[in-house]
Design a protein around this motif. Structure first.
Motif, PDB file in Angstrom:
ATOM      1  N   UNK A 152    -106.371  30.026 -13.987  1.00 39.77           N
ATOM      2  CA  UNK A 152    -105.144  30.792 -13.846  1.00 39.77           C
ATOM      3  C   UNK A 152    -104.579  31.219 -15.189  1.00 39.77           C
ATOM      4  N   UNK A 153    -104.182  32.489 -15.265  1.00 41.52           N
ATOM      5  CA  UNK A 153    -103.556  32.986 -16.480  1.00 41.52           C
ATOM      6  C   UNK A 153    -104.483  32.987 -17.676  1.00 41.52           C
ATOM      7  N   UNK A 154    -105.688  33.541 -17.507  1.00 32.21           N
ATOM      8  CA  UNK A 154    -106.678  33.579 -18.591  1.00 32.21           C
ATOM      9  C   UNK A 154    -106.810  35.017 -19.103  1.00 32.21           C
ATOM     10  N   UNK A 155    -106.615  35.206 -20.384  1.00 30.38           N
ATOM     11  CA  UNK A 155    -106.793  36.511 -21.026  1.00 30.38           C
ATOM     12  C   UNK A 155    -107.948  36.417 -22.010  1.00 30.38           C
ATOM     13  N   UNK A 156    -108.979  37.226 -21.773  1.00 33.20           N
ATOM     14  CA  UNK A 156    -110.163  37.241 -22.626  1.00 33.20           C
ATOM     15  C   UNK A 156    -110.271  38.596 -23.305  1.00 33.20           C
ATOM     16  N   UNK A 195    -112.071  30.584  -8.149  1.00 30.53           N
ATOM     17  CA  UNK A 195    -110.883  31.434  -8.081  1.00 30.53           C
ATOM     18  C   UNK A 195    -110.410  31.721  -9.502  1.00 30.53           C
ATOM     19  N   UNK A 196    -110.251  33.000  -9.811  1.00 29.84           N
ATOM     20  CA  UNK A 196    -109.693  33.425 -11.091  1.00 29.84           C
ATOM     21  C   UNK A 196    -108.449  34.240 -10.781  1.00 29.84           C
ATOM     22  N   UNK A 197    -107.266  33.693 -11.072  1.00 32.00           N
ATOM     23  CA  UNK A 197    -106.013  34.326 -10.685  1.00 32.00           C
ATOM     24  C   UNK A 197    -105.210  34.729 -11.917  1.00 32.00           C
TER      25      UNK A 197
END
Length: 322
Positions: A152-156, A195-197
């Motif tokens: 959750x809440x991942x910025x790449x 799940x990637x949210x």
């Protein structure tokens, strides 16, 4: 152990039951740059399991992680750590590789900030939280079995140079050797639910990181969703079963893909492998047999089978990409 850099720990505790707690870890490079900071780490492990080549990392919680990895043509900024724990003895390549299993019933990560930079690529990952429930990783044989992952809440962010780096000359990049890891037998992966949210991926070409719209130099995808049943890669088999993989482009368009793919040395089978963009879609079905996959392209005239493509291109979807 002499490293050439320095490290400090505010609190460290470990008992015979296998409980480890650590707070305030900081690792500095020889030039006094912070390359690793851990605010708090706790886990339970099994000492008898180590004797059976089983590493148990139960109830692992990592809160507050900062890491910076940098490299040039020859060196890494963590070379002083690698050199400190590297033996000068030659690696025995004649014996069979040892097996190892890593088990965990739960892993929780919070407030992660990691970046890697080199002459070829810059990658940065900022993560709010991630959870893993019931995981097993085996080495020799190479297998990954995961029950549930939530990110959750991942910025790449990935920054690629416009010009190809010239690596000609006498310098040679340093190889990182993982002794005992045998990839010749392939690997297998099973993930029941991923799940990637509230996450985003940004890929940029050149020096510009922020853009106002989608263009050919910048690819931004948000609201990522993924569901993966299994991936297997072996000398005689390659297969993947994608339940769902999707995201949103900056203009609001939704893109997704799903389907099954199986390949053997003599056959490829595709089952409902497709992609969708809003109202447009393409689906591929069929099977193709051939003498051997090492010379697949050279022996297409000896191949048999059929592939069927079905789809629909909506004019409005083409307009949306402008």
């Amino acid at each position: 152990v002499k490293t050439g850099g320095s490290f400090s720990v505010e609190r460290l505790s470990f008992d015979l039951s296998g409980c480890l707690e650590m707070e305030g870890l900081e690792v500095l490079s020889p030039s006094d740059d912070s390359i690793l900071i851990v605010d708090r780490l706790s886990l339970r492990t099994s000492i008898p399991g180590l004797l059976q080549k089983r590493i148990v990392l139960d109830d692992l919680k990592l809160n507050g992680f900062y890491g910076r990895l940098e490299s040039d043509d020859l060196d890494l900024n963590i070379d002083f750590i690698i050199d400190a724990f590297t033996s000068n003895k030659p690696v025995d390549t004649t014996s069979s590789p040892a097996s190892l299993t890593i088990l965990s019933n739960s892993i929780e990560l919070n407030d992660i900030d990691f970046a890697y930079s080199s002459d070829i690529v810059d990658v940065g990952v900022v993560l709010d939280s991630a959870f893993l429930t019931e995981g097993r990783v085996s080495i020799n044989p190479n297998e990954i079995d995961l029950t549930r992952i939530y990110i959750g809440g991942c910025t790449t962010r990935v920054l690629l140079p416009e010009q190809t780096v010239d690596v000609s000359g006498d310098s040679q990049p340093r190889d990182i050797i993982l002794p005992g890891l045998d990839l010749s037998s392939g690997f297998a992966m099973q993930l029941d639910l991923g799940i990637i949210a509230e996450s985003e991926v940004h890929v940029h070409l050149g020096d510009e990181l922020e853009v106002d719209k989608f263009d050919s130099r910048h690819l931004d995808v948000a609201d990522i969703e993924i569901g993966l049943a299994a991936v297997v890669a072996q000398e005689s088999r390659l297969s993947a079963n994608k339940r769902a993989l999707g995201g949103s482009l900056p203009n609001g368009s939704r893109v997704s893909a799903s389907g099954k793919f199986n390949a053997s040395p003599t056959e490829i089978v595709v089952d409902s492998l497709g992609a969708r963009l809003n109202r447009s879609y393409l689906t591929l079905n069929g099977a193709l047999s051939y003498p051997e996959w090492e010379r697949l392209l050279q022996s297409l005239d000896a191949s048999e089978g059929s592939m069927r493509i079905e789809g629909r291109i909506d004019r409005s979807d083409l307009v949306d990409l402008d």
